[in-house]
Structure formats: structure tokens, C-alpha cells
Design a protein around this motif. Sequence first.
Motif, PDB file in Angstrom:
ATOM      1  N   ASP A   1       0.858  -1.325  -0.045  1.00 35.13           N
ATOM      2  CA  ASP A   1      -0.111  -0.098   0.046  1.00 35.13           C
ATOM      3  C   ASP A   1       0.837   1.232   0.026  1.00 35.13           C
ATOM      4  O   ASP A   1       0.416   2.310  -0.545  1.00 35.13           O
ATOM      5  CB  ASP A   1      -0.841   0.062   1.187  1.00 35.13           C
ATOM      6  N   THR A   2       1.866   1.292   0.588  1.00 35.18           N
ATOM      7  CA  THR A   2       2.979   2.341   0.631  1.00 35.18           C
ATOM      8  C   THR A   2       3.303   2.785  -0.700  1.00 35.18           C
ATOM      9  O   THR A   2       3.590   3.713  -1.240  1.00 35.18           O
ATOM     10  CB  THR A   2       4.075   1.967   1.543  1.00 35.18           C
ATOM     11  N   LEU A   3       3.830   1.436  -1.513  1.00 30.66           N
ATOM     12  CA  LEU A   3       4.182   1.663  -2.750  1.00 30.66           C
ATOM     13  C   LEU A   3       3.302   1.980  -3.781  1.00 30.66           C
ATOM     14  O   LEU A   3       3.652   3.050  -4.524  1.00 30.66           O
ATOM     15  CB  LEU A   3       4.834   0.244  -3.338  1.00 30.66           C
ATOM     16  N   ARG A   4       1.943   1.629  -3.360  1.00 31.47           N
ATOM     17  CA  ARG A   4       0.857   2.181  -4.366  1.00 31.47           C
ATOM     18  C   ARG A   4       0.813   3.792  -4.217  1.00 31.47           C
ATOM     19  O   ARG A   4       0.619   4.389  -5.168  1.00 31.47           O
ATOM     20  CB  ARG A   4      -0.373   1.568  -3.932  1.00 31.47           C
ATOM     21  N   VAL A   5       0.999   4.206  -2.958  1.00 33.16           N
ATOM     22  CA  VAL A   5       0.704   5.583  -2.563  1.00 33.16           C
ATOM     23  C   VAL A   5       1.886   6.396  -3.315  1.00 33.16           C
ATOM     24  O   VAL A   5       1.713   7.356  -3.932  1.00 33.16           O
ATOM     25  CB  VAL A   5       0.540   5.958  -1.090  1.00 33.16           C
ATOM     26  N   ALA A   6       3.115   5.889  -2.829  1.00 35.89           N
ATOM     27  CA  ALA A   6       4.397   6.567  -3.341  1.00 35.89           C
ATOM     28  C   ALA A   6       4.791   6.623  -5.017  1.00 35.89           C
ATOM     29  O   ALA A   6       5.289   7.483  -5.475  1.00 35.89           O
ATOM     30  CB  ALA A   6       5.571   6.197  -2.436  1.00 35.89           C
ATOM     31  N   GLU A   7       4.345   5.495  -5.581  1.00 28.68           N
ATOM     32  CA  GLU A   7       4.705   5.287  -7.082  1.00 28.68           C
ATOM     33  C   GLU A   7       3.876   5.206  -8.051  1.00 28.68           C
ATOM     34  O   GLU A   7       4.113   4.847  -9.167  1.00 28.68           O
ATOM     35  CB  GLU A   7       5.796   3.913  -6.990  1.00 28.68           C
ATOM     36  N   SER A   8       2.379   5.450  -7.452  1.00 24.90           N
ATOM     37  CA  SER A   8       1.516   5.031  -8.425  1.00 24.90           C
ATOM     38  C   SER A   8       1.468   5.929  -9.637  1.00 24.90           C
ATOM     39  O   SER A   8       1.024   5.625 -10.897  1.00 24.90           O
ATOM     40  CB  SER A   8       0.077   5.194  -7.766  1.00 24.90           C
ATOM     41  N   TYR A   9       1.814   7.225  -9.506  1.00 27.56           N
ATOM     42  CA  TYR A   9       1.801   8.344 -10.882  1.00 27.56           C
ATOM     43  C   TYR A   9       2.934   8.185 -11.617  1.00 27.56           C
ATOM     44  O   TYR A   9       2.996   8.447 -12.744  1.00 27.56           O
ATOM     45  CB  TYR A   9       1.799   9.682 -10.272  1.00 27.56           C
TER      46      TYR A   9
ATOM     47  N   LEU B   1       3.579  -1.201 -11.710  1.00 26.25           N
ATOM     48  CA  LEU B   1       2.226  -1.182 -11.524  1.00 26.25           C
ATOM     49  C   LEU B   1       0.993  -1.412 -12.523  1.00 26.25           C
ATOM     50  O   LEU B   1      -0.115  -1.840 -12.207  1.00 26.25           O
ATOM     51  CB  LEU B   1       1.785   0.108 -10.704  1.00 26.25           C
ATOM     52  N   PHE B   2       1.376  -1.229 -13.554  1.00 24.01           N
ATOM     53  CA  PHE B   2       0.547  -1.393 -14.938  1.00 24.01           C
ATOM     54  C   PHE B   2       0.713  -2.502 -15.652  1.00 24.01           C
ATOM     55  O   PHE B   2       0.138  -2.423 -16.669  1.00 24.01           O
ATOM     56  CB  PHE B   2       0.697   0.127 -15.833  1.00 24.01           C
ATOM     57  N   ALA B   3       1.653  -3.391 -15.245  1.00 27.83           N
ATOM     58  CA  ALA B   3       1.951  -4.572 -16.062  1.00 27.83           C
ATOM     59  C   ALA B   3       0.778  -5.438 -15.596  1.00 27.83           C
ATOM     60  O   ALA B   3      -0.408  -5.354 -14.972  1.00 27.83           O
ATOM     61  CB  ALA B   3       3.214  -5.395 -15.285  1.00 27.83           C
ATOM     62  N   GLU B   4       0.513  -6.504 -16.886  1.00 25.82           N
ATOM     63  CA  GLU B   4      -0.795  -7.422 -16.525  1.00 25.82           C
ATOM     64  C   GLU B   4      -0.828  -8.076 -15.409  1.00 25.82           C
ATOM     65  O   GLU B   4      -1.906  -8.466 -14.968  1.00 25.82           O
ATOM     66  CB  GLU B   4      -0.537  -8.241 -17.850  1.00 25.82           C
ATOM     67  N   SER B   5       0.205  -8.725 -14.768  1.00 31.47           N
ATOM     68  CA  SER B   5       0.294  -9.595 -13.710  1.00 31.47           C
ATOM     69  C   SER B   5       0.293  -8.924 -12.294  1.00 31.47           C
ATOM     70  O   SER B   5       0.322  -9.462 -11.373  1.00 31.47           O
ATOM     71  CB  SER B   5       1.231 -10.685 -13.563  1.00 31.47           C
ATOM     72  N   SER B   6       0.438  -7.373 -12.236  1.00 32.18           N
ATOM     73  CA  SER B   6       0.769  -6.606 -10.969  1.00 32.18           C
ATOM     74  C   SER B   6      -0.655  -6.854 -10.123  1.00 32.18           C
ATOM     75  O   SER B   6      -0.504  -6.829  -8.773  1.00 32.18           O
ATOM     76  CB  SER B   6       1.001  -5.246 -11.406  1.00 32.18           C
ATOM     77  N   TYR B   7      -1.681  -7.167 -10.612  1.00 30.62           N
ATOM     78  CA  TYR B   7      -2.859  -6.998  -9.875  1.00 30.62           C
ATOM     79  C   TYR B   7      -2.959  -8.197  -9.143  1.00 30.62           C
ATOM     80  O   TYR B   7      -3.378  -8.257  -7.882  1.00 30.62           O
ATOM     81  CB  TYR B   7      -4.350  -6.964 -10.821  1.00 30.62           C
ATOM     82  N   LYS B   8      -2.433  -9.373  -9.529  1.00 31.77           N
ATOM     83  CA  LYS B   8      -2.250 -10.543  -8.879  1.00 31.77           C
ATOM     84  C   LYS B   8      -1.268 -10.310  -7.384  1.00 31.77           C
ATOM     85  O   LYS B   8      -1.890 -10.735  -6.292  1.00 31.77           O
ATOM     86  CB  LYS B   8      -1.554 -11.638  -9.486  1.00 31.77           C
ATOM     87  N   ILE B   9      -0.323  -9.491  -7.557  1.00 37.15           N
ATOM     88  CA  ILE B   9       0.362  -9.369  -6.466  1.00 37.15           C
ATOM     89  C   ILE B   9      -0.574  -8.831  -5.104  1.00 37.15           C
ATOM     90  O   ILE B   9      -0.463  -9.092  -4.012  1.00 37.15           O
ATOM     91  CB  ILE B   9       1.484  -8.448  -6.729  1.00 37.15           C
ATOM     92  N   PHE B  10      -1.253  -7.715  -5.520  1.00 35.32           N
ATOM     93  CA  PHE B  10      -2.045  -6.878  -4.442  1.00 35.32           C
ATOM     94  C   PHE B  10      -3.291  -7.790  -4.102  1.00 35.32           C
ATOM     95  O   PHE B  10      -3.497  -7.692  -2.925  1.00 35.32           O
ATOM     96  CB  PHE B  10      -2.501  -5.788  -5.050  1.00 35.32           C
ATOM     97  N   ASP B  11      -3.633  -8.542  -5.108  1.00 37.91           N
ATOM     98  CA  ASP B  11      -4.988  -9.391  -4.820  1.00 37.91           C
ATOM     99  C   ASP B  11      -4.424 -10.650  -3.675  1.00 37.91           C
ATOM    100  O   ASP B  11      -5.142 -10.668  -2.717  1.00 37.91           O
ATOM    101  CB  ASP B  11      -5.495  -9.973  -6.035  1.00 37.91           C
ATOM    102  N   PHE B  12      -3.667 -11.296  -4.154  1.00 31.39           N
ATOM    103  CA  PHE B  12      -3.181 -12.330  -3.168  1.00 31.39           C
ATOM    104  C   PHE B  12      -2.684 -11.871  -1.914  1.00 31.39           C
ATOM    105  O   PHE B  12      -2.901 -12.541  -0.970  1.00 31.39           O
ATOM    106  CB  PHE B  12      -2.195 -13.158  -3.680  1.00 31.39           C
ATOM    107  N   ALA B  13      -2.142 -10.711  -1.813  1.00 30.38           N
ATOM    108  CA  ALA B  13      -1.712 -10.124  -0.677  1.00 30.38           C
ATOM    109  C   ALA B  13      -2.708  -9.527   0.326  1.00 30.38           C
ATOM    110  O   ALA B  13      -2.565  -9.810   1.582  1.00 30.38           O
ATOM    111  CB  ALA B  13      -0.690  -8.909  -0.839  1.00 30.38           C
ATOM    112  N   LYS B  14      -3.854  -9.091  -0.462  1.00 27.39           N
ATOM    113  CA  LYS B  14      -5.034  -9.006   0.361  1.00 27.39           C
ATOM    114  C   LYS B  14      -5.740 -10.166   0.959  1.00 27.39           C
ATOM    115  O   LYS B  14      -6.108 -10.213   2.098  1.00 27.39           O
ATOM    116  CB  LYS B  14      -5.822  -8.299  -0.271  1.00 27.39           C
ATOM    117  N   LYS B  15      -5.644 -11.384   0.055  1.00 30.87           N
ATOM    118  CA  LYS B  15      -6.401 -12.456   0.555  1.00 30.87           C
ATOM    119  C   LYS B  15      -5.508 -13.001   1.730  1.00 30.87           C
ATOM    120  O   LYS B  15      -6.241 -14.095   2.355  1.00 30.87           O
ATOM    121  CB  LYS B  15      -6.427 -13.518  -0.648  1.00 30.87           C
ATOM    122  N   ARG B  16      -4.343 -12.717   2.001  1.00 28.15           N
ATOM    123  CA  ARG B  16      -3.424 -13.362   3.189  1.00 28.15           C
ATOM    124  C   ARG B  16      -3.863 -12.520   4.400  1.00 28.15           C
ATOM    125  O   ARG B  16      -3.700 -13.154   5.473  1.00 28.15           O
ATOM    126  CB  ARG B  16      -2.186 -13.025   2.805  1.00 28.15           C
TER     127      ARG B  16
END
Length: 909
Positions: free
Chosen positions: A300-308, A313-328
Amino acid sequence: MALKFHQQIISDLLEDSNGGLVILSSGLSLAKLIASLLILHSPSQGTLLLLLSPASQSLKSRILHQLSSLSSPPPAEITSDLPANHRHSLYSSGNPFFITPRILIVDLLTQRIPVSSLAGIFILNAHSLSETSTEAFIVRIVKTLNASAYVRAFSDRPQAMVSGFAKTERTMRALFLRRLHLWPRFQLDVSQELEREPPEVVDIRVSMSSYMVGIQKAIIEVMDACLKEMRKTNKVDVDDLTVESGLFKSFDEIVRRQLDPIWHTLGKRTKQLVSDLKTLRKLLDYLVRYDAVSFLKFLDTLRVAESYRSVWLFAESSYKIFDFAKKRVYRLIKANEVKSKEHVKNTSGKKRKFKGDNASVEAVGGATATSGDTGVVIEEVLEEAPKWKVLREILLETQEEREKQTLSEEDNSDNYGMVLVACKDEQTKVILDGVVPVTTIQSSEGSSVCRQEHEALMAAASSIRKLGKTTASRDNNNPEAQVDKASSTKGKAKKESSSLRRPIRSCSKKKKNSEPEIVTGSENEEKVSEASTSGPREANDAHPDGAKKLPPVHFYALESDQPILDVLKPSVIIVYHPDMTFVREIEVYKAENPLKKLKVYFLFYDESTEVQKFEASIRRENGAFESLIRQKSSMMIPVDQDGLCMGSNSSTDYPASNTQNSLTRKAGGRKEIEKETQVIVDMREFMSSLPNVLHQKGMKIIPVTLEVGDYILSPSICVERKSIQDLFQSFTSGRLFHQVEMMSRYYRIPVLLIEFSQDKSFSFQSASDISDDVTPYNIISKLSLLVLHFPRLRILWSRSLHATAEIFTTLKSNQDEPDESRAIRVGVPSEEGIIENDIRAENYNTSAVEFLRRLPGVSDANYRSIMEKCKSLSEMASLPVEELAEIMGGQKVAKSLREFLDAKYPTLL
């Protein structure tokens, strides 16, 4: 007591009076070796100086610890705060001293050191030296004045000694050394001594959870996408940079090394890709080191600091990183499912009620909810790290073994020491603090995690503890990926046929772990994370083991680099994050205490980057030593290399060159005696290598503290040196404008020297990025504005240090030598007030000069002559046109000034 191979190294060094270069395997107690040499030093031999760089501060603390354990007085440190006469007495005392290269080189050049009384020099970081480093500068001067002084250089980073072309040979030439001592882990004397009484080793492989495997796979896919994107830039050769190599710390360094020569010419996207690759490697590392909540918090810190600006973050598989991390950490379920589970299981746990507009939902087992017509409940998952359960099992097993042995043995106090758990950094230590009760003996220092990451991860650790206690008991059949108690039976280590590739022989029998599952439905209510408890607690508060107590435990951060083994003297060591250097330290500790029982557990995540990194680090070190052995067999070291500096004599004044006879067409054939050239150098410039190169060119270096400029070449030439990075920073802060203004005020020829690195592109930016318009953010535009504002400023471009030395030689060819006393007084505030013909700050009326330079007819070519002829503005205003024309160099400019001064003041009438 020193180990036998340490004694052999000391014996080899003492045989050669000139010294030598010692390269050890990492972790073989270099500090103890140096401490033993210091104990053998006698004041009658002369003063011994240990060069201390910022990178060797941890080694210094270890040396002091070894000396204190041997009841030997520690060396003092010579600092710049000591007065010159006090430092001179210390240099003559015959004792060993720590000193920084910057202080030592200045004292050598100012002849404050009785060089004849020096016994030798210890260089603690030989892997970071080069021909132009300050350490090489020091050795050249010392060897020139005292050829009998020895130089002993040490390094425990063999990988760094093989980087570049013949680095070891060039280092030995720079230090005037002829003997190279190589002591790898696989050397026969070392391996025999460390394996004579090896510790009992247990190798445990822990399976990662399904979500962890998914995150690791997604990160690798994103890294591959970033590499493909980088290939499009055509700026770097990525044929050898595969995703597999990206798992290691050296990966981003290799990419940066390839791009470093053209780094300042790259676009923002390419630079961001390099940064993203480093971030992704860090994510892989944090995945196996931190708990689920901390990892999500960092994401979440990376998303806020580097999103722009981030690319990954715009790669095809990047959403899996956040999705699986939340499910943990948590999952979303419907409110009616929570109610049905409550009725079916009749759970008596703690409930929290959340009221909405139309309905209210009770959350069971610590679940939070938002409700309504389509209410959704946030259910806590809090997946624990798979290693946590294994860690607790090891501690319980250790305590059980101790209790059994207590009944059968009478005296076992020596073998029941502290249980040491070695983790990577302070953050992991804080996290584990909430999992296992800790007995703190000594706090570890420092953390290399940046402040932003540290604060985020610390907040995550505290949030875990605040989630509350649970009363639901844990079922032994845990659905998450853990090591089954029955299947994780530990075995003793078996000897391998060869120990060249392993620092400690690990168990060859791999343990099978339970298959991971993804928890769904009502099963997750029974899962309670150990991380959700509040801080250290007793074993029977949240575990079915109840009355079973744990042994005293101390968590140690490997990055603190403290001599923890000699302090705690543990009997059980759990290597939570395997590290090659620490493994070697364990071996040395056991070899020094052969009678002590020591059991070592290694915890690896199976099929993860941990195992690959650990094995690759050993392979890289062994490969480095093999390369050094081949280099040693063919090394070209001059047989007459006895410390005399080529091109210089033994004079304390360091003359430009020797007088030589040359056969020429001129009568007599004798070459004219070259006059001695000297350069006044600011003290702060000794952090760079340029003074060393100038000294190699035969110039006399005079170190002083300058208020204006960095180098004074003549009474009229002042040079401000800027590297590329410093130039950009100086423009941003506005410091360069002030520096040029001061040089223009006190010197007739102010010079701005822009020095490029020899291995970098000789340009500020690519040609396509140069604009025709003046923009405030363009470096070319800034330089143009600087020259327009200071017309007398001269800008010099230099490709390298040696090119700068050639430029200085050319500039000084027709100039007088600079005056040291005058250069020191330039710009310095005066306590006596204004003094006639002085050049200090109070004697320069800045306001009057600025007013003069803005008058009509006054230019940079004539304002100095006006100041020389006229003592004040009033005296200049009273001069007739004829005298003004003589002073200003023209009738026209004198007339324009006279008309301006005589013009009537306009009125409103």
C-alpha cells in the motif's frame, strides 16, 4: 585463542617486511586476525596506523570487541579535533591508532607526521581501493619517505576483488605490495580445522502457502515484463540479464552498471524501469521475510508513493500481487453467510456488532462488517508465516531435550545457553517479538531499511498486535501451508563427500511438508494467527501446548553486524534467514569452542528464492577465489617494487620531476631545469581523487581551508570543480551562483571545471533532448544564464581526472605560483576591521561595487581599473571626462558616465 589458520596467516605476514594483501572468505573472523596482529605490535617498532573508512566502521567495532575480550588496550582514534602539536606527539608515540585517510593525507602533505617513526599501515578495506584512491596516495608518500614501513591490506570480499580488469594486480601495484595471501573456505587448513568438531546441523524445508507461491510467480512475471520493456530502449544489453538472475541483489546493480555511463542521458521511463526492477527484487525478499500484514502494508505504501510514475504497477500480472496479498490478510463475504455460520457452529467467541441503515450484522471471531441490503463482511484471515509454527516447534523440542538431559546429567550448565534466532533485519526481529517470548540481552543497532519502509512496516507490526486476542483454540489440522509435525522430523547432518560448496554440511534428507490449501467457508473461523496476539506472551495463553515453557530466546538482526556469538555463547542457533557470512561465523565459533555442544537449525522456504540466493552466494565466492588463484599464478608484479614512487624522489618537498639529461639537437644536450609547480587545494577536496592525480603529475599539493574556490592555480586563477551530480545539485540549491559570485569578486579569472567520469558519456544529455528554447529545468539553459550573468566566468570540460591534471598543467604554464597566505585570507571575516590593501570580506564593499558595475559605460573590462584609481564613488563622481576616459579606456564610455552623473533630477512640475 587464535585459530591455527589465523596463526599461519600472521606468520606469513611477519615473514615479509614489506607487507602483503590478505583476502579471506567472508565470515572467517577478519577482526580477530587484525586484533591478534595489534597485540603483537610493540611500541619499539614504531607507530602503527589503521586507515578507517566509513565502510569499515563495523569492522572497527569488532576489532575493539576482540581486543577487550583479550584484555588488550584498544587503539585510540586520531581526529581532526585534536590540535596539531598533540597529533604530532601521538604519531611519535609508537602506539597503534585509528585514523581516516582524509586526516592522514593532509597531515602528510603538511609534514606534521614524523614519517621515519612509522612502523606500518593497515588498510582494512582493500576491495574498495583503486590507483587514484586516497589510500594509494598515502602509501605512495609514506613509501617515498620511509621505504622500510610495511603495508598490510585486508579484505573479506573476494567477489569485489575480481570485478574489473586485473583489479587485484592493480591494487597491489598501487600499494607497492608483492605478496598475495589467499585463504578461501575450501583451503585445506581452513576446512580441516572448521570440520574437526562440526556442530549438529538440521536442515528444514518449509513449504510456502498457495498465496505466497502466487505472489512470487506474479512478481517474476512482472519482472519479465519490465525487462521486455527495457529491451525496447536499446540502451542496455539484456541478453545476460534474465529473470533468474533478477532474484539476487546484484541484479539491479548489474543493470545500473551498464546504464551508468549514459545514465544522465536516459529518459525518465528507462530510469523508472531500473528503479522498478529494484523494487520488485525487494518485494521478493520481503515476501519470505515479513508477515502477511506487513507485506500488504508495504504494498500500500508503494501504491501511494509510486502510483503516478511507476511502470510495473501497470503490468498485466501486477494485480495478482495486490490481490493475493489482500487475501492473506482478509476476505470479503456476504453478511448472511456470517449469520449462517454463527448458527451452525454456535460459536461462543467474541462478537462485535456493526449497525447500518437497514440492518445490523454481528462479526464473529474478530471479523468487521459493513452492512445494508447487500451487506458485506470483512473477515480476517491473517495468514501466518509458515516458518512461525516451525520455529515454535523447534523451541519446544529444544526445551524438551533439555528437560530430558537434566534428569540424566548432573552438570549441564555449560551446554544450556541462550537460544539464538538469527533473522535478516530489525523489522523481522520486531515481528518475531510478537510470536515468541524474547529474553533481551543486548539490543542490535541500526537498520538498513529506509525510513519510509521502516515506519510503514512498524505500523503494520503494531496493527497486528491491536487486532485483539481470540479464545478459539487452534486445531492441529491447520489448513494453511505449514510443516506437519509428524512430517517435519528433524535429522542429524550427514557428511558430504566434498565441503567446498557448503560452509556447514546440511542434512541431505529433505523433509516433506503438508500441501497448502486455500481456506474457504467456515473453516477459516477456526484459524487464528499468532500475529494477532498483543506482544510477547506466555506459551499457555494462546497455544494448546499449555504448560510447556520455552527456553530463553534472543533474536539477532544479521544486518547489525555485531559479535553476538562471543557475547551470548548460545547452545542452539536457529538460522531463520540463512546468510553465508553468518554461517561461517558459526563455524569459527564452534572451532574456537570445540567442547561446547552446538545445534544449528536452518529454515528454508522450499522452492523459493532463499535457497537459490544462499547457494548462489557460495558459488560466487568460490568462483571468485578460483579466479584469484589463476590470477596469482600469472600476476605481473615488478621484482624491484620496494615502495619507491616512480617519477618522484625522496624529498619531503615532492618536486615536480628529476633533472635529466636528454639527447637533443640543442647544443650541450642538457634539459632545462623545470620549475616547481604547486597547487593550493581546499581540505574538502581530499574526498576526491584529483589531488592524488595532481601529485602523480609532479605538482606540490598545499592543503588549506579555502572560503572561495576549490583549487588556486595562480594569483589570478581560481577553480571551482564540479562533478556531474554535484553540478545538478548546486544548480537546484542555488549554491553554484553564490560560489561563482565569490570567485568573480576576488579573482580575475574565475573558472568552473565540469569533470565527467572516464567511464561515462561525455555529454549532459542526448542530442534529441536539447531544446532551442531557454527552459528553467534544462541544464544547458542554466549554464547559459550563468555565463550571461557572469561574463568573466570560464567553463572547462574535462573527460577524466587525468585530463583535469593536464588542463591544470597547461593553465599554470605562464602563470606565477599562488600565494598560500593570500589564498587563506580571501573571503575570511576579519576581526580587526577594515585593513588597507587587504582582501578579506570586510574590505570589499559589495554594495558599492554592484552599484558601480551598473552605471552606464562601466563594464567587466574597466570596473577594476576604476576601483584601483578611485577610493570611493564620490571620488569617481568628481573626476572630469578626460580622466574618466583615461581610466575607463575610451572617450565614449567616459562621456556616457559623465552625462549620467550630471543629469538633472526630474521634477513633477
